[in-house]
Each structure stands twice: as structure tokens, then as C-alpha cells.
Design a protein around this motif. Structure first.
Motif: not given
Lengths: 414, 414
Positions: B181-185
Motif C-alpha cells: 500500500s501507499r501508506e506503508t510505503a
């Protein structure tokens, strides 16, 4: 002036700065030094305004002292610039030029970084100091000093700019951001197309803010939770002298020793010697249980103590069963700055040098030597505690990058 | 697994990786290469799932091709690891060890950076490639690949981890962030205590995102708007061969030539030769008014053309009155990657090398040589277009830092 305009002016000045000869740069440094002395009255008056404002705002005496300029301090600033004249200029040196099988001759040449941003706190002498280091290495500098020193900084920068233009160099080689608001500082940290690197100079809070907010590459200088490990085979007299020096020679600095790690085989013998020596300077020793068996009236060390950079007359003591535990303890708690082992054992000395993760690792010497001048650089921009670009004391070379220069005679790629 | 745990596991593996012998690292690389080949069926099946998902989601054929693995491509990954075995290991080398007047012996030793984060897009071969480069230099790697390649990446990483553990090295030397996910990135880019450097590998959008969001130091690799300047004294046949090579030998790469700068004294003679040569590959030439006087049926170049990295069979032409205008034009529009002059004039060659601001500056050679392999490094992590830490093609040395090692015999600071 708007930040974008400051950035554009810096970029416009950059090609001129990049190609100044060594001789020209040195003559200008002398000119600026002379100008600071000649215009000291103007600078002192501006500084007086800052000092009055600071006192009226209730600034602590210690901080007011750092803000205050005197004739001697201005002379010190000028002297700092003159010292740079005598240093070797790293710009232009070509390192490792080699031919390739296809006949291309590929070398790497040291060149300026370009535009350097410096964010700092109240000490106005940083203004001249940072300019000198950047100018000597052909870099343009944009300064953002603290609001407390704004009048002093404006006076110093005006004096430097006048001397530069007098010498035929663009005054924009140095620019000061006169708006000292937080918003402008935050915007400065994102001025990517115009600034190549940002160097914060100041306390841990300032550095953390810059690291968190900047989109420009940062050179991080930082805190030092430095250890000395007294090994089983240590010369205990040497050990106590080194600890005393590293702890008390100057307490408020990042390369001062904050924590001692002692081999259990020598802890009973060492603690009384240590206690006696450090008592001379009223250093408080906070020790673990094992060390307190040797000296029961010492204070107890907590886990928190091991992670604390005291910058004070306090030192923690941890007892270990051997070199492996010592290394693990230090690698857990240190801030990757400076660490030392005191030993007569060849194997342990090499093991400590190999396995400790820090900018500077010492055998049988004080951590206080981690310093650009002590390392022979003749100047210091700071002590990097990051791993990219520069690590440890940074001299002029840390303000340079390289470019590849390639001599061919028609080569194309197959 | 939570990011913090991934970070902690990386830090736990770091001391082991840091102290592996050169011999051990090379034997493990061979083991991993053999494992990739032995387990190719498992990897191909995982890849098939990614490819099917991609096709079902309507991914373009070109991108599917980059995602797809074959036996040959897996053999290529294994071969890449074996090539690293033969490269000299930069770790442990001590550079410039010198005594100080007080007897301290101060040296700088090359050591691993520590924990390296790599953020990349769909190509699963980057997984093995990045691991190999990091492992050879004693670094732990945390990978965050694209969601399109997640099954392939998981299979490759599982295979590598098994081979590592089989060889007695912690599997955590390589970890994959499976949550794409973008959030984890975004959280990964702020994992400062656990990651020493972040290297994005991919398109301009990815790199910009990482530069803007990361609080970890970034090594920026980037775009190349590369120029060739054909000087008044150029050998025009050499010039057209070099331009043809730099433009058409491979069009989608950052060191391809995108823009030509021509001296007005030779523009009338050069444009017909250029047009004829580039017509062989159907290159569109977009020229300024002066160049179009020589070849009126060429398209017009706009200001926007001069700032565009086409990565296509298009080239822009700008006519200049001399070397100064050429240098000013190039320094205005280039992306600091690779720039070349074609000249017989000694003064202009040196002036161009001195005054062009770019990672690589050429005299009489194609810009296509800016590449770690062509520069003789035997490997390449990318081509840095930033100025800190590494500039230009990065070989193994770019994945190292230094630490100061200091031998004393009781020195304290006065």
C-alpha cells in the motif's frame, strides 16, 4: 526578498564562484577579513540592538553571552577567515584518472557542491565562519540565522557583500534570509531547485526539525553519547587519565565521554582510582550494581542513564564480562559518534575497531580528538553523524562533490 | 509483519553482515545463484500469477513484458550474482592513514552503510540484483517492490532467504515489505532509526515522491536531458557519428542525447549531414530558426523542447554564437547528467570540462558511456544526479561509508 528570488540570485552567482581561481578566492578572504575589522563599530552597534532586545525578552545570561560580540570576537572572526587562506583548496583536484580499454580517459574532478544552505541559531560568528568555508570551496551560501541575532547577521552580511563586490565578485555569493519566521524557514527547507545541500548547525531540536522537514539533502551533525571501554588488560593509569580528559576537559561538547564500560576483572581495582580522580572535578558517577560493590556510595545507573548525553559533570558506568558484551552495549546505546577502548590486548583492540559502529573509533586515546582541527583539516564545518557523503569531522572536502571528466577521440558505444 | 519489526530485524542482522569475510560473502552469492536456478519452477509459477493479474487488469504489453520472468531471465539474475563474486570488495580498505604530530595514527576505513532501503517498480529482477549489490558490500537490504510483482518478489526473496540461512547467514539480510500500500510505503520512507539510506529505482514520479516524502537520506537517480555541443572546430564526421550513437543506440535511457547545440559557423554545413544520418533511424529533428535556414523543412523547436527528455526518436537543435553561449544554454536546460563537446580546440575542450555543471562531461565521445559497467565498476546501482555522497554512475563503493580508526598510546587533549 522572496525566497525564490534569493534562490535564483544564488544560482546566478554559482557559475562565477565555481570558476574563481584559488588565488582570487584567497585575496577576497583577506579583503573580507580586513572589512570586518574596519567596520567593527557598525557591527558592534547592530549587535548591541540584538543584545538589548534579548535582555529585554529575558534571555538567559549564558545565551546572551553567545549572542554578544566584542572587538576580540570580531577579530576572531577575521582571523578565522585568514586561517582559511593558508589551507589547501580541494577544488579542481583530479582523483584517479584512468584509461578504459576503448581509449576513453576517465577522471573525477573535485568541484563545489553549488549552493549551500545553513540554518543556525543565535551565534553571529557562525555567519562569517560559514561564509568563509563555503567561499573557500567555491560555493554560494544562503544563511538563515536565528531571529535573536538578526541585526548582527545583517550587519556582518552587508560588510561581507560590500567587500566581495569591491573585489569584483557577486555579493550574492552570500545571502541572508532576513525573514526569520518559522514559515519561511520551512519553505527554505523545500527550496530544492535552488539549494544543493542544507547544513543545520545547532541543538538537537533544530537538527531534528531540519531532518524531518527538509526535501533538500541534509548533512546531519549531531549528538554524541560517547563511551570509553576499560578492557581487562588496560593500563589503569592511562585509562583514568583518558576518562578524566574525555569527561572533563570540556563538558558541553559532542565528543565528551558520557559513559564508561568496565571489564569485571578490573572493576574492583579501577573504581576507587576513578572515583578519586573524578572527585577533583566533582563529577557524579552513576554506576551499575557490580561497580557499586567496589564503591557502594556511588549513585545507581538506570537504563535511561546509558542512553543519555549529559553534557554535564556526570558519567555512567556499566560493568561487562568481556569485549563482546562491551561492544554489544556500546552499539546499542551509542549515537555513532566517538568510542574508545583502553587495552594492551592486540586482538581486542582490532576487534573493537572492527565491530564498533561509529564515526570515530579509538584505541588508547581520548574521544575529545574527534574534531576537524585535531584531525589535521585546519577547519571544521561540523561533525557528521550520518553515513552518507561525510562521516565524522568534516573539513573543506565535505563541501565539495566530484564530476567525471572524460577525454575521448570519437568513441561511440557499440 | 509490522514495519518496526522489519526494521528491528534488519538492525539485528546488521552486525553479522558487517563482519562477514569477503570469502564468506562470495560463497553465499554462489549459493544464492544456484538456489535461484534450482527453484526456478517455483519462481516462474509465482510470476505467472502476477502476469495473469496484470493482464486481467489491462496492463500494457510493454509493461507486462518487463514483469514477465522466463528461464533465461532467471538465469540472468543468477549470472548477475556470480559476476559480483569476481568484483573487488571495497569493504575494509583503509584509505589515507596518517600520523598526527601528537602521535595519533588516524585512518579511514571503508565500511557498509548498514541498512539500505530500495523502493522500486514492477521489474522483479531488481529484487535479486539489489540484494546482490547490498550483500556484496555487507549491507542489509529492505525491499519495497511494486504490487504488480508481489508474488514474484515473495518467491525470489523466499528462495534467497533459504539459501542465506542454509549458508549460516541470517535470512533477515534481505526482507520484503509485503504490504504494497501507499501508506506503508510512506511510513517506510520515515523509518529513520532503522534505515540508513533509501534508493528509489524507477521513473521520475517515483523518485520525486521519495525525495519529497522521505526523512531518511536518499540517493537520487534521475532523468537525463543530455546535450552534445558541436563546436566551430569539430570534426563533423565524428560529430554526426557521436550524435547518431548518443541519440539512437538506445533511446529510452537517461544517458541518451536529447538536444544538440551547434556553432553558427558550422550549422549550414552540419545540418544536411545530420539530417541525412538521422533519417536512417527516422529521428525527428526540431530546430531553431537559424538551423532551419540550412534545412527549412525541419520542425520548429520551442523553449519547451529544450527542457524535454524525449526518450524517443526526437532531437532538438539550438544554434549558438560560440562556446560561452553553448555552456550557458546547456547549464540552463540540462539535468546535470551527461554533456559532451565535439571539438578540435584545446581551449574550448578544457573550458567545457570546467564550466559545464553535470555528473559526467565528455570531450569527443558519446554520452552513452555514462554507466557503471562502461566506467569499469563491474556493477551499477544507478546513476546519481545529486551531488551528495555519489555523483554519476555508482558502483559498489557508493554502498559504503567510512569510519575513522585511530591508534593511540594514551593521548589526551590539552
Amino acid at each position: 526578498m522572496r525566497l525564490m528570488e534569493i534562490g535564483q540570485r544564488a544560482r546566478n552567482a554559482e557559475p562565477v564562484l565555481r570558476t574563481l581561481s584559488i588565488d582570487k578566492k584567497n585575496r577576497i578572504l583577506e579583503k573580507v577579513a580586513a572589512a570586518l575589522t574596519a567596520q567593527q563599530q557598525m557591527i558592534l552597534e547592530a549587535n548591541e540592538a540584538d543584545v538589548e532586545n534579548a535582555k529585554a525578552a529575558g534571555m538567559k545570561a549564558g545565551l546572551v553571552d553567545r549572542l554578544q560580540l566584542t572587538k576580540d570576537r570580531i577579530a576572531g572572526m577575521a582571523e578565522g577567515l585568514l586561517q582559511l587562506v593558508n589551507l589547501e583548496d580541494p577544488i579542481g583536484e583530479v582523483i584517479s584518472m584512468k584509461p578504459r580499454p576503448n581509449g576513453l580517459l576517465i577522471g573525477q574532478k573535485r568541484v563545489p557542491l553549488g549552493v549551500i544552505g545553513i540554518i543556525y541559531e543565535s551565534r553571529p560568528n557562525v555567519t562569517a565562519d560559514a561564509f568563509g568555508l563555503c567561499f573557500k570551496t567555491g560555493n554560494v551560501v544562503i544563511l538563515r540565522g536565528g531571529s535573536d541575532a538578526i541585526h548582527s547577521n545583517m550587519a556582518i552580511v552587508a560588510c561581507i557583500r560590500e567587500a566581495l563586490e569591491d573585489g569584483g565578485v557577486p555579493g550574492d555569493a552570500i545571502q541572508l534570509i532576513e525573514d526569520t519566521s518559522r514559515e519561511t524557514a520551512a519553505a527554505f527547507m523545500k527550496l530544492n531547485p535552488y539549494v544543493d545541500v542544507l547544513i543545520p548547525r545547532g541543538g538537537a531540536g533544530l537538527i531534528r526539525t531540519v531532518v524531518e522537514q527538509s526535501t533538500i539533502p541534509v548533512i546531519q551533525t549531531g549528538t554524541g553519547n560517547c563511551h570509553i571501554y576499560v578492557d581487562e588488560s588496560a593500563d589503569l593509569e592511562m585509562a583514568v587519565n583518558i576518562v578524566n580528559n574525555a569527561k572533563t576537559q570540556r563538558i558541553g561538547v559532542c565528543n565528551a565521554c558520557e559513559s564508561l564500560v568496565v571489564h569485571e576483572a578490573v572493576v574492583d581495582q579501577f573504581m576507587p582510582i576513578l572515583k578519586r580522580k573524578l572527585a577533583e572535578k566533582n563529577v557524579e558517577i552513576r554506576a551499575d550494581e557490580r561497580a557499586r560493590q567496589a564503591e557502594p556510595d556511588l549513585a545507581c545507573a538506570s537504563e535511561e542513564d546509558y542512553g543519555t548525553e549529559y553534557l554535564d559533570y556526570i558519567i555512567s558506568v556499566k560493568t561487562v564480562s568481556g569485549i563482546d558484551e562491551a561492544i554489544a552495549h556500546i552499539n546499542k546505546y551509542n549515537t555513532k559518534h566517538s568510542e574508545a577502548i583502553i587495552t594492551k590486548d592486540y586482538h581486542n583492540a582490532q576487534k573493537f575497531l572492527n565491530e564498533i559502529d561509529a564515526a570515530a573509533v579509538y584505541v588508547n586515546a581520548s574521544t575529545r580528538f574527534t574534531d576537524g582541527f585535531e584531525f589535521g583539516y585546519g577547519a571544521e564545518i561540523g561533525i557528521s553523524t550520518q553515513k552518507l557523503h561525510a562521516r565524522g569531522p568534516m573539513g573543506l572536502q565535505a563541501l565539495t562533490t566530484t564530476k567525471f571528466i572524460i577525454y575521448g577521440d570519437g568513441q561511440i558505444r557499440e
